[in-house]
Motif scaffolding. Sequence first.
Motif, PDB file in Angstrom:
ATOM      1  N   ALA A  35      36.977 123.459  24.584  1.00  0.00           N
ATOM      2  CA  ALA A  35      37.280 122.617  23.442  1.00  0.00           C
ATOM      3  C   ALA A  35      37.079 123.315  22.340  1.00  0.00           C
ATOM      4  CB  ALA A  35      36.691 121.255  23.204  1.00  0.00           C
ATOM      5  N   TRP A  36      37.435 123.330  21.086  1.00  0.00           N
ATOM      6  CA  TRP A  36      36.857 123.665  19.974  1.00  0.00           C
ATOM      7  C   TRP A  36      35.797 123.093  19.163  1.00  0.00           C
ATOM      8  CZ3 TRP A  36      39.604 128.327  18.625  1.00  0.00           C
ATOM      9  CH2 TRP A  36      40.610 128.568  18.872  1.00  0.00           C
ATOM     10  N   LYS A  37      34.667 123.401  19.916  1.00  0.00           N
ATOM     11  CA  LYS A  37      33.660 122.671  19.271  1.00  0.00           C
ATOM     12  C   LYS A  37      32.537 123.667  18.347  1.00  0.00           C
ATOM     13  CE  LYS A  37      32.882 119.660  23.242  1.00  0.00           C
ATOM     14  NZ  LYS A  37      32.006 118.842  24.193  1.00  0.00           N
ATOM     15  N   PRO A  38      32.406 123.066  17.058  1.00  0.00           N
ATOM     16  CA  PRO A  38      31.632 124.149  16.273  1.00  0.00           C
ATOM     17  C   PRO A  38      30.226 124.648  16.566  1.00  0.00           C
ATOM     18  CG  PRO A  38      31.860 122.119  15.451  1.00  0.00           C
ATOM     19  CD  PRO A  38      32.465 122.137  16.385  1.00  0.00           C
ATOM     20  N   GLU A  39      29.605 123.844  17.580  1.00  0.00           N
ATOM     21  CA  GLU A  39      28.120 124.109  18.072  1.00  0.00           C
ATOM     22  C   GLU A  39      28.317 125.276  19.124  1.00  0.00           C
ATOM     23  OE1 GLU A  39      30.031 121.039  17.767  1.00  0.00           O
ATOM     24  OE2 GLU A  39      29.207 120.281  19.610  1.00  0.00           O
ATOM     25  N   ILE A  40      29.532 125.580  19.469  1.00  0.00           N
ATOM     26  CA  ILE A  40      29.472 126.629  20.401  1.00  0.00           C
ATOM     27  C   ILE A  40      29.149 128.066  20.305  1.00  0.00           C
ATOM     28  CG2 ILE A  40      31.265 128.228  21.805  1.00  0.00           C
ATOM     29  CD1 ILE A  40      32.988 125.917  22.166  1.00  0.00           C
ATOM     30  N   TRP A  41      29.281 128.400  19.082  1.00  0.00           N
ATOM     31  CA  TRP A  41      28.523 129.751  18.451  1.00  0.00           C
ATOM     32  C   TRP A  41      27.158 129.397  18.459  1.00  0.00           C
ATOM     33  CZ3 TRP A  41      30.978 134.279  18.196  1.00  0.00           C
ATOM     34  CH2 TRP A  41      30.319 135.013  17.605  1.00  0.00           C
ATOM     35  N   THR A  97      34.755 131.724  24.888  1.00  0.00           N
ATOM     36  CA  THR A  97      34.820 132.870  25.748  1.00  0.00           C
ATOM     37  C   THR A  97      34.472 134.026  24.660  1.00  0.00           C
ATOM     38  OG1 THR A  97      37.296 133.335  25.348  1.00  0.00           O
ATOM     39  CG2 THR A  97      36.572 132.486  27.426  1.00  0.00           C
ATOM     40  N   LYS A  98      34.974 133.807  23.393  1.00  0.00           N
ATOM     41  CA  LYS A  98      34.744 134.913  22.291  1.00  0.00           C
ATOM     42  C   LYS A  98      32.917 135.193  22.009  1.00  0.00           C
ATOM     43  CE  LYS A  98      35.309 135.622  17.344  1.00  0.00           C
ATOM     44  NZ  LYS A  98      35.514 137.326  17.710  1.00  0.00           N
ATOM     45  N   SER A  99      32.430 133.798  22.201  1.00  0.00           N
ATOM     46  CA  SER A  99      31.013 133.774  22.061  1.00  0.00           C
ATOM     47  C   SER A  99      30.153 134.282  23.216  1.00  0.00           C
ATOM     48  CB  SER A  99      30.459 132.225  21.835  1.00  0.00           C
ATOM     49  OG  SER A  99      30.598 131.525  23.282  1.00  0.00           O
ATOM     50  N   LYS A 100      30.859 134.158  24.589  1.00  0.00           N
ATOM     51  CA  LYS A 100      29.967 134.826  25.613  1.00  0.00           C
ATOM     52  C   LYS A 100      30.106 136.485  25.452  1.00  0.00           C
ATOM     53  CE  LYS A 100      28.224 132.612  28.486  1.00  0.00           C
ATOM     54  NZ  LYS A 100      26.712 132.133  28.519  1.00  0.00           N
ATOM     55  N   ALA A 101      31.414 136.814  24.890  1.00  0.00           N
ATOM     56  CA  ALA A 101      31.794 138.147  24.889  1.00  0.00           C
ATOM     57  C   ALA A 101      30.779 138.757  23.665  1.00  0.00           C
ATOM     58  CB  ALA A 101      33.241 138.443  24.385  1.00  0.00           C
TER      59      ALA A 101
END
Length: 179
Positions: A35-41, A97-101
């Motif tokens: 999902a597009w959650k702002p907390e991910i980053w 996936t962007k955050s993990k990369a």
Amino acid sequence: MILCGDLQHFAELQNDPRVQRITHILHAAALASFAWKPEIWQVNVEQTSQFARVVAQLPAMQRFLHVGTAMISGDTTNQHVHETQFPAKVRHFVPYTKSKAEIEPLLPTLLGRIPVVIARPSIVVGHSRTGCSASPSIFWVFRMIHAAKRVPFKTTNQVDIIPVDFCARALITLTLATE
């Protein structure tokens, strides 16, 4: 000894004698949502970076295993992706996936002298003995394909799906390995 906690407050435990004796870390903490959650980053990059900085100061540390994702390669259809090299311009499907990369290449610098191992499981679903009950996990895609009797990709494509107990054993083995 296993210590459980969260990334945001780990620095508060830095002087705890139990933390000072930590030798190996299996770091699987993340906000793993498509999902597009702002907390991910914040969780996957910023808090993981803070966690790594604290871990780098622990005197007994010998090995740090970071659990990433096979989806770190993004949209690389018809491309061979090597473990240590990713295409320069990757289109990520979701912020997860962007955050993990983003965090992976930072870890060796943040951890300094501590050996870093990256594990990138693909799809982890169910258990080898108890199976997989209905859940909001990625497995819903396969249930949908089965129900629709339609396949939205080439039937010759391969997908890695492993049960959680196989993945857990592999991660523990990699964490405790001596080389």
